[in-house]
Design a protein around this motif. Structure first.
Motif, short mmCIF file in Angstrom:
data_model
loop_
_atom_site.label_atom_id
_atom_site.label_comp_id
_atom_site.label_asym_id
_atom_site.label_seq_id
_atom_site.Cartn_x
_atom_site.Cartn_y
_atom_site.Cartn_z
N ARG A 60 -22.10 19.33 -1.89
CA ARG A 60 -22.01 18.69 -0.70
C ARG A 60 -22.49 19.73 0.43
N ALA A 101 -24.74 15.46 -1.53
CA ALA A 101 -24.28 14.76 -0.37
C ALA A 101 -24.44 15.54 0.71
N ASP A 161 -23.73 15.29 4.73
CA ASP A 161 -22.79 14.43 5.59
C ASP A 161 -23.26 15.05 7.25
#
Length: 298
Positions: free
Chosen positions: A144, A166, A168
């Motif tokens: 992430r 991921a 973000d």
């Protein structure tokens, strides 16, 4: 029908973090160009003992680059930026986005002189990845990244869309980057003791770590960063709940005799503290020890 243009993505520095990102891209058919110091015909990522192979080769000469990339993941450590300058010169054009996968909060300032024409995106890397003795990389958690909510960062998020890494976009990016800085700063204790996460189960080490984290928090707050008083205990709890054999990149560098990222992980706390008149007594002891462990002499 118009031909879909596939963006050219490069990873500079296929170490623990670079290999992880390369593997996540390769898994969905977006195998990046690999650039580094050591010639290899492939990279290997291990998850739960299962290997994933990323085909190479790892290019070792900037002369092998014929045109600029659309996106560059810069995954070398801050101590290696100067050595990566020629790669950036070859890969970065006016439209290139450079996503900096490095520790610290000064990525833009450190990379800008080497990529003046590109769009630089700082990133916070949250996943634990460790290089093994055979050159493979072991991923010990979900991959992430956190990015600032900017147009250039959206290019990075789009490149990773559909992968298991991921990305973000965060409006409070600065706060999250400082939180990770606190985590990296206290990990410096591991480099000094040559011990892994299990050391934080000791009451004396836990007490020292908590006091240091509170010192770091005071500096962050003086910088205008919104982090609550609960953050030091949360970070300490993360180390205490990690596997006892979990390492960190600064410990790996200490074990292998490589230069340490002591300034951007620890020195910055003392530097910013002085600028704001915030006392940093623990930093004033830890930073010289880390600097000497890294740079000598002796």
């Amino acid at each position: 029908m118009a031909t879909k243009i596939i963006p050219v993505v490069a990873v500079v520095g296929p170490g623990a973090i670079g290999t992880t990102v390369a593997a996540m891209l390769h898994e969905v058919g977006r195998t990046p160009l690999l650039c580094g110091r050591t010639p290899r015909d492939h990279l290997t990522l291990l998850e739960d003992g299962r290997p994933m192979t990323v085909p190479g080769p790892v290019r070792t000469s900037q002369k092998q680059i014929t045109h600029a990339a659309d996106l560059v993941f810069l995954a070398v450590k801050t101590t290696q930026i100067d050595a990566a300058a020629e790669w950036l010169s070859a890969l970065v054009g006016p439209q290139t986005v450079v996503c900096v996968l490095q520790n610290g909060i000064e990525q833009i300032e450190m990379v800008r002189p080497h990529a003046p024409g590109g769009h630089i995106v700082p990133a916070v890397v949250w996943f634990p990845a460790q290089t093994q003795s055979d050159g493979s990389v072991r991923l010990r958690g979900e991959a992430r990244l956190t990015l600032p909510d900017t147009a250039a960062a959206r290019v990075v998020a789009q490149a990773l869309q559909g992968t298991r890494c991921a990305a973000d976009l965060a409006e409070n990016f600065s706060s999250l980057a400082w939180r990770k800085l606190l985590q990296n700063a206290v990990a410096g204790l591991m480099a000094l003791t040559h011990r892994r996460s299990g050391m934080f189960s000791r009451a004396d080490i836990a007490g020292l770590a908590l006091a240091y984290l509170r010192e770091c928090l005071a500096v962050a707050n003086a910088e205008g960063i919104e982090l609550g008083v609960e953050v030091p205990q949360e970070i300490l709890g993360k180390f205490q709940s990690a596997p006892a054999d979990m390492g960190t990149s600064i410990l790996t560098d200490r074990e292998t005799g490589r230069p340490l990222e002591w300034d951007i992980r620890n020195g910055i706390i003392a530097r910013r503290g002085r600028a704001h008149g915030v006392p940093t007594p623990i930093s004033d002891i830890l930073v010289p020890l880390l600097a000497a462990a890294s740079d000598g002499p002796g």
